[in-house]
Design an enzyme around this catalytic site. Structure first.
Site, PDB file in Angstrom:
ATOM      1  N   GLY A  71       0.836  -1.191   0.000  1.00 54.76           N
ATOM      2  CA  GLY A  71       0.000   0.000   0.000  1.00 54.76           C
ATOM      3  C   GLY A  71       0.865   1.232   0.000  1.00 54.76           C
ATOM      4  O   GLY A  71       2.095   1.167  -0.172  1.00 54.76           O
ATOM      5  N   GLY A  72       0.215   2.391   0.184  1.00 49.21           N
ATOM      6  CA  GLY A  72       0.964   3.635   0.176  1.00 49.21           C
ATOM      7  C   GLY A  72       1.953   3.722   1.314  1.00 49.21           C
ATOM      8  O   GLY A  72       2.986   4.392   1.211  1.00 49.21           O
TER       9      GLY A  72
ATOM     10  N   VAL B 182       4.064  -5.512   3.246  1.00 46.48           N
ATOM     11  CA  VAL B 182       4.059  -6.549   4.279  1.00 46.48           C
ATOM     12  C   VAL B 182       4.546  -7.840   3.647  1.00 46.48           C
ATOM     13  O   VAL B 182       4.046  -8.260   2.587  1.00 46.48           O
ATOM     14  CB  VAL B 182       2.661  -6.731   4.885  1.00 46.48           C
ATOM     15  CG1 VAL B 182       2.697  -7.822   5.959  1.00 46.48           C
ATOM     16  CG2 VAL B 182       2.152  -5.426   5.476  1.00 46.48           C
TER      17      VAL B 182
ATOM     18  N   ASP C 211      -9.125   2.250  13.590  1.00 48.16           N
ATOM     19  CA  ASP C 211      -9.363   1.862  12.194  1.00 48.16           C
ATOM     20  C   ASP C 211      -9.846   0.420  12.122  1.00 48.16           C
ATOM     21  O   ASP C 211      -9.300  -0.411  11.394  1.00 48.16           O
ATOM     22  CB  ASP C 211      -8.102   2.045  11.360  1.00 48.16           C
ATOM     23  CG  ASP C 211      -8.391   1.952   9.854  1.00 48.16           C
ATOM     24  OD1 ASP C 211      -9.545   2.210   9.459  1.00 48.16           O
ATOM     25  OD2 ASP C 211      -7.479   1.618   9.094  1.00 48.16           O
TER      26      ASP C 211
ATOM     27  N   GLY D 195       3.641   1.122   2.757  1.00 41.66           N
ATOM     28  CA  GLY D 195       4.772   0.214   2.607  1.00 41.66           C
ATOM     29  C   GLY D 195       4.312  -1.152   2.172  1.00 41.66           C
ATOM     30  O   GLY D 195       3.271  -1.310   1.528  1.00 41.66           O
TER      31      GLY D 195
ATOM     32  N   LYS E 168       6.513  -5.705   8.340  1.00 39.02           N
ATOM     33  CA  LYS E 168       5.802  -4.549   7.809  1.00 39.02           C
ATOM     34  C   LYS E 168       6.856  -3.471   7.563  1.00 39.02           C
ATOM     35  O   LYS E 168       7.380  -2.882   8.512  1.00 39.02           O
ATOM     36  CB  LYS E 168       4.740  -4.075   8.800  1.00 39.02           C
ATOM     37  CG  LYS E 168       3.879  -2.951   8.283  1.00 39.02           C
ATOM     38  CD  LYS E 168       2.790  -2.636   9.300  1.00 39.02           C
ATOM     39  CE  LYS E 168       1.853  -1.567   8.785  1.00 39.02           C
ATOM     40  NZ  LYS E 168       0.769  -1.282   9.742  1.00 39.02           N
TER      41      LYS E 168
END
Length: 572
Positions: A308-309, A313, A419, A311, A328
């Site tokens: 993703g933006g 995994v 989140d 980084g 991560k």
């Protein structure tokens, strides 16, 4: 009490005493039973009103009050009035002082039906309940009919008195309802001396009004969640023991401590800040920025799990401890990214719960700063619902109770997730749920990282107060978890989907109504309460877990069973 009972009979005769078979006083006896049935109803209503202010706080004072109400409303008044009505009829039959007027006594001598005969003899000249059940004489009604009426009617009345009591104690433990129905059982046993025919007609009037009595108790309503969630007042600490002055004067002062050898005030180190709590798993502690551990090729990457933006995994192998881990990695980390990863490491290290992903280390890899975490083999809840359809009530209940416990453990350490969404819950091959991605988690006092003006969370699953810019709280985490459970049951976010993230964010900020809640779920009412726009009215995670686990227990399921089971993909 005899005068009160005769007054009750006169009132019942006035209210409903038609001159038809089986007789005006027989009808009046059933009316008196209906009036007696109002006492347990009144007791349950009073308890429900008191709980509006006390909630589930059961200290010695409230327990004494509830016990006294149950004793008076379900035992003392019903028993004494039933016994008094029976004594009034016996006195009228024997020619004693009954408390009834001359006109009323004259109607007791009337004969209405062949199976009743003279009313005062039918109601006051027979055996009592105990004698009828254990020493029957064959007079009056048949023995089988007496068994049905004298045992079946009280048993049915007990069922509805229990329902009244449980309704009064909604949104709380059920055991306090015993304050109502146990005295009622005692009242039935103590009423064995009531004349049998009188008892039959009293119970015939009592039963329908005990059924209707559930309505006023339900109308009072349960205590609001804001009262139930209110923390208990702390008990005052006992004062330390202070010896009397005479004893103090006689006690010699303690000797001074011996001087320290080689004492040098300049060599004393400054007080260190308290160290963060550590995870239960083995591995080096998360180090602060500027003093990171070098990876040194310890973690051999196997395959990429996601990107993703922020980084990437990776699934990796820890060559020193011979275990599989998740890396991560943040690409091109700046100061804010370093602080965010350090914050995630601190948050996860502080939380020790079997359903929260664990952090092992924070290291410097060749391509960026890496957080070393527990590797969870499984699939996100979002993929499960997408591929296999919504969960049933049992699976969703287990998921809700499990995740509520994990979040409550995080909140107990002062850590908010902020989140929670279907893609941040992983279901392992055994069907157990794990909460991941504390990347925007924040501990109490960690406020400098919230001044960026960025929206925190996923719009479809963000709480209304967070969307409006208010500070996140345990209540907003609870809202996001309820929204995730609603998604698991329906396959859609509770507010539905929007064309753009900004439209979803605006819908959250305006507290638009929930249009996609599961319609036929057993958890619908709890979902509606948990998704309330006002955080103060939402049940806490502890209350949610208690409610869901109670429901699972009632349907015969354990709360710690698998959410779902699936066959993991074969790796080639």
């Amino acid at each position: 009490m005899g005068g009160l009972a005769s007054s009750l009979l006169s009132l019942a005769h006035t209210l409903f005493g038609p001159g038809i078979c089986p007789g005006d006083w027989v009808w009046a006896t059933s009316t008196a039973g209906a009036l007696i049935a109002l006492f347990p109803v009144l007791g349950s209503v009073v308890i429900a009103i008191i709980r509006k202010g006390t909630g589930n706080r059961y200290d010695m004072t409230t327990l004494s009050i509830f016990g006294g109400i149950g004793l008076v409303a379900a035992l003392v008044f019903p028993w004494l009035l039933s016994l008094g009505v029976s004594e009034t009829y016996r006195a009228a039959f024997s020619g004693g002082a009954s408390g009834l007027s001359g006109a009323e006594m004259s109607t007791l001598d009337k004969d209405f039906c062949s199976w009743v005969g003279v009313q005062k003899e039918y109601l006051g000249g027979g055996q009592n309940v105990y004698e009828t059940l254990f020493y029957p004489t064959g007079q009056g009604l048949s023995y089988g009919l007496y068994l049905v009426l004298l045992l079946g009617l009280p048993a049915a009345s007990l069922l509805f008195v229990m329902l009244q009591a449980r309704t009064a104690f909604r949104r709380g433990p059920k055991w306090p309802s015993r304050f109502i129905w146990i005295p009622f059982v005692a009242m039935f046993l103590f009423s064995a001396g009531v004349e049998a025919n009188t008892a039959v007609h009293l119970w015939l009037g009592f039963l329908p009004f005990s059924v209707l009595g559930i309505i006023p108790v339900a109308l009072v309503g349960p205590p609001p969640w804001s009262v139930i969630n209110r923390p208990e007042r702390p008990r005052p600490e006992p004062e330390p023991y202070r010896p009397p002055p005479s004893q103090v004067a006689q006690t010699p002062p303690p000797p001074p401590p011996p001087p320290l050898k080689n004492y040098n005030p300049t060599s004393v180190a400054p007080a260190a800040e308290p160290a963060p709590l550590l995870a239960a798993a083995p591995g080096p502690i998360p180090a602060p920025p500027g003093s990171r551990n070098a990876g040194g090729g310890r973690y051999r990457r196997i395959k990429q799990l996601g990107a993703g933006g922020f980084g990437t995994v990776w699934q990796a192998h820890d060559t020193q401890l011979n275990r599989t881990v998740a890396l991560k990695i943040a690409h091109a980390p700046d100061r804010d990214t370093e602080e965010r990863m350090q914050r995630e490491a601190r948050a996860l290290a502080a939380v020790s719960h079997p359903n929260c992903v664990r952090v092992y280390d924070l290291v410097e890899e060749n391509d960026g700063l890496a957080l070393v975490m527990e590797y969870l083999e499984g699939r996100p809840l979002a993929a499960i619902v997408d591929g296999h359809g919504p969960l049933d009530d049992i699976a969703a209940g287990r998921l809700w109770a499990t995740m509520a416990g994990a979040l409550a453990a995080a909140h107990a350490k002062g850590v908010l997730h902020r989140d929670i969404k279907p893609s941040n819950i992983i279901l392992d091959p055994g069907g157990l749920a794990h909460l991941i991605d504390f990347g925007i988690a924040r501990s109490k006092g960690d406020s400098k990282l919230t001044a960026t003006g960025m929206m925190i969370g996923t719009p479809d699953f963000v709480a209304p107060e967070t969307a409006m810019g208010s500070q996140a709280s345990p209540a907003s985490d609870a809202w996001q978890l309820a929204a995730t459970i609603s998604y698991a049951l329906s396959g859609q976010p509770p507010r539905g989907t929007r064309e753009t993230p900004m439209a979803a964010l605006m819908a959250a900020a305006r507290s638009e109504p929930m249009s996609c809640l599961p319609a036929r779920s057993a958890h619908s009412r709890l979902l509606i309460a948990s998704l309330d726009a006002d955080p103060r009215r939402r049940p806490t995670l502890t209350a949610v877990r208690r409610e869901v686990e109670g429901w699972l227990s009632r349907v015969g399921k354990s709360a710690d069973g698998p959410v779902t089971q699936f066959v993991p993909r074969q790796t080639r």
